[in-house]
Scaffold this motif. Structure first.
Motif, short mmCIF file in Angstrom:
data_model
loop_
_atom_site.label_atom_id
_atom_site.label_comp_id
_atom_site.label_asym_id
_atom_site.label_seq_id
_atom_site.Cartn_x
_atom_site.Cartn_y
_atom_site.Cartn_z
N LEU A 178 39.98 16.47 119.01
CA LEU A 178 40.03 17.05 117.63
C LEU A 178 41.24 17.55 117.14
CD1 LEU A 178 36.57 18.84 117.76
CD2 LEU A 178 37.09 17.10 116.23
N LEU A 179 41.98 18.35 118.14
CA LEU A 179 43.37 18.82 117.89
C LEU A 179 44.58 17.80 117.55
CD1 LEU A 179 43.32 21.72 120.41
CD2 LEU A 179 42.97 21.83 117.96
N LYS A 180 44.31 16.78 118.20
CA LYS A 180 45.50 15.61 118.12
C LYS A 180 45.68 15.13 116.79
CE LYS A 180 47.59 11.46 119.90
NZ LYS A 180 47.29 10.26 120.99
N SER A 236 47.07 18.11 114.57
CA SER A 236 48.51 18.39 114.89
C SER A 236 49.43 17.38 114.05
CB SER A 236 48.62 18.27 116.43
OG SER A 236 48.58 16.90 116.93
N LEU A 237 48.79 16.04 113.67
CA LEU A 237 49.67 15.17 113.06
C LEU A 237 49.35 15.23 111.63
CD1 LEU A 237 48.71 12.15 115.30
CD2 LEU A 237 50.85 13.52 115.44
N GLY A 238 48.78 16.37 111.13
CA GLY A 238 48.50 16.19 109.67
C GLY A 238 47.36 15.58 109.14
N TRP A 273 40.42 25.68 110.89
CA TRP A 273 41.02 26.89 110.44
C TRP A 273 42.39 27.30 111.07
CZ3 TRP A 273 40.79 32.17 112.36
CH2 TRP A 273 41.16 33.02 111.56
N LEU A 274 42.34 27.22 112.59
CA LEU A 274 43.76 27.85 113.53
C LEU A 274 44.76 26.79 113.08
CD1 LEU A 274 41.86 28.87 116.61
CD2 LEU A 274 42.70 30.40 115.00
N THR A 275 44.58 25.63 112.78
CA THR A 275 45.71 24.47 112.68
C THR A 275 46.29 25.07 111.36
OG1 THR A 275 44.47 22.93 113.95
CG2 THR A 275 46.30 22.23 112.45
#
Length: 368
Positions: A59-61, A64-66, A150-152
């Motif tokens: 989920l984060l990858k 992290s790339l927008g 939300w954190l991103t």
């Protein structure tokens, strides 16, 4: 994320450890193996860390790339992965009472809504109680994607650290309160989602470091063997602490386990420690782990019922029969239900113009 042999080894260890723990259903193992099996419940904590890492990475990858958060696709993949095998086993428990390892079963709607870990009356309804861990992961799947989004958007390391501290501290306070007031260990401390977030959070933090702090991750991977040794030391201390269920282990033991397993997962996620090992059979056992976890108590109980009329079969002969039955039940569920739906998921994904998911599959609920 390509397949990592070290994570397969950890998954294989986790499922075997859990099944050894559940051997109490048929009388447990003889000494000296009781000492190993007695702490097998920790295998679920290892699965939590694996799931936190792999789901977190998945989920984060893209975030992290927008890229936008694809909630619909994520939950659809989860449904294909989890529900078919789970519903099959639940149907057996509901429709075939004689197959249950214990007579009492919580209402089916609690399993279907993944609330059984919050509502269970373990004293009277022990059958399929191991579904509690799947409930914890389902709650994680519901909440974490939105939290990650939300954190991103906030781009605040302080906020992330504060949230992690809050989760750990809240779990410690709740477990400590339940311990002091003599509440049920399983129902108030061990099963509820809000007391068991340490491992999932630790796995997510490992994924966060890998994605957002590449230099630090590279430094950690250069010391992967040290990480693994440190993880084993921390786990060993947690095992020593969990000799009983008094205040100290209940409050501090679970965060320690999460830390120890997170160090092992971080070491296994690279190729500079045991993460490069190709252990024969580990990949197969890892792929089978979900089906094995769901069905192994059914297999144990069926074999115990059959062997009750053959007392001459005992010791290693009986153990071999139990092991063969567990693998047979797990294989039938995996190849007969789980894999066909995974292939169906992949075809559906391909029709939508996406490549097949390449994330690792943890357990009890997989990363994709």
């Amino acid at each position: 994320m390509h397949r990592l042999p070290g994570l397969d080894v950890l998954r294989a260890i986790a499922i075997v450890w859990v099944m050894l723990f559940h051997s109490w259903i048929v009388g447990g193992l003889d000494a000296p193996y009781d000492a190993i099996a007695g702490y097998g419940w920790m295998g679920v904590d290892l699965f939590f860390v694996l799931s936190g890492y792999l789901i977190g990475y998945q989920l984060l990858k893209p975030l992290s790339l927008g890229e936008p958060l694809q909630l619909g696709g994520f939950y659809q993949r989860r449904a294909y992965r989890i529900l078919p095998a789970f519903l099959t086993v639940l149907a057996i428990y509901v429709l075939l009472p004689s197959w249950r390892e214990a007579p009492g079963l919580q209402p089916a709607w609690q399993f279907l809504t993944f609330t059984v870990n919050l509502l269970i009356n373990y004293q009277h309804n022990q059958a399929f109680s191991h579904a509690w861990s799947l409930c914890v992961e389902e709650h994680f799947y519901l909440l974490f994607p939105l939290l990650a989004w939300w954190l991103t958007r906030r781009h605040s390391r302080t906020l992330v650290i504060s949230l992690c501290v809050f989760v750990v501290a809240a779990g410690m306070v709740i477990r400590g309160y339940a311990s002091v007031h003599g509440e049920s260990y399983l129902e108030s401390i061990y099963y509820p989602t809000y007391t068991r977030m340490d491992g999932l959070m630790a796995g997510v933090l490992v994924a966060t470091i890998q994605l957002h702090q590449p230099q630090r991750w590279a430094a950690l991977q250069s010391r992967a063997n040290t990480l693994a040794v440190a993880g084993l030391i921390v786990i060993g201390f947690a095992i020593w602490l969990f000799r009983d269920r008094t205040f100290a282990p209940v409050v501090f033991g679970f965060p320690l386990l999460a830390l120890g397993f997170a160090l092992l997962v971080a070491a296994a996620a690279g190729v500079k420690s045991f993460g490069r090992w190709q252990v024969p059979g580990a990949g197969w056992m890892a792929a089978m782990s979900y089906s094995l976890y769901l069905s192994h108590k059914l297999a144990m109980h069926r074999v115990a019922s059959l062997l009750s009329t053959h007392p001459q079969i005992h010791g290693w002969a009986a153990f071999s029969i139990y092991a063969a039955a567990i693998l047979l039940f797990g294989a039938l569920l995996h190849y007969g239900v789980e894999r066909p739906f995974l292939r169906l998921r992949d075809r559906h994904t391909a029709r939508r113009g996406r490549t097949a998911a390449d994330a690792e599959e943890p357990f009890p609920a997989a990363s994709d």
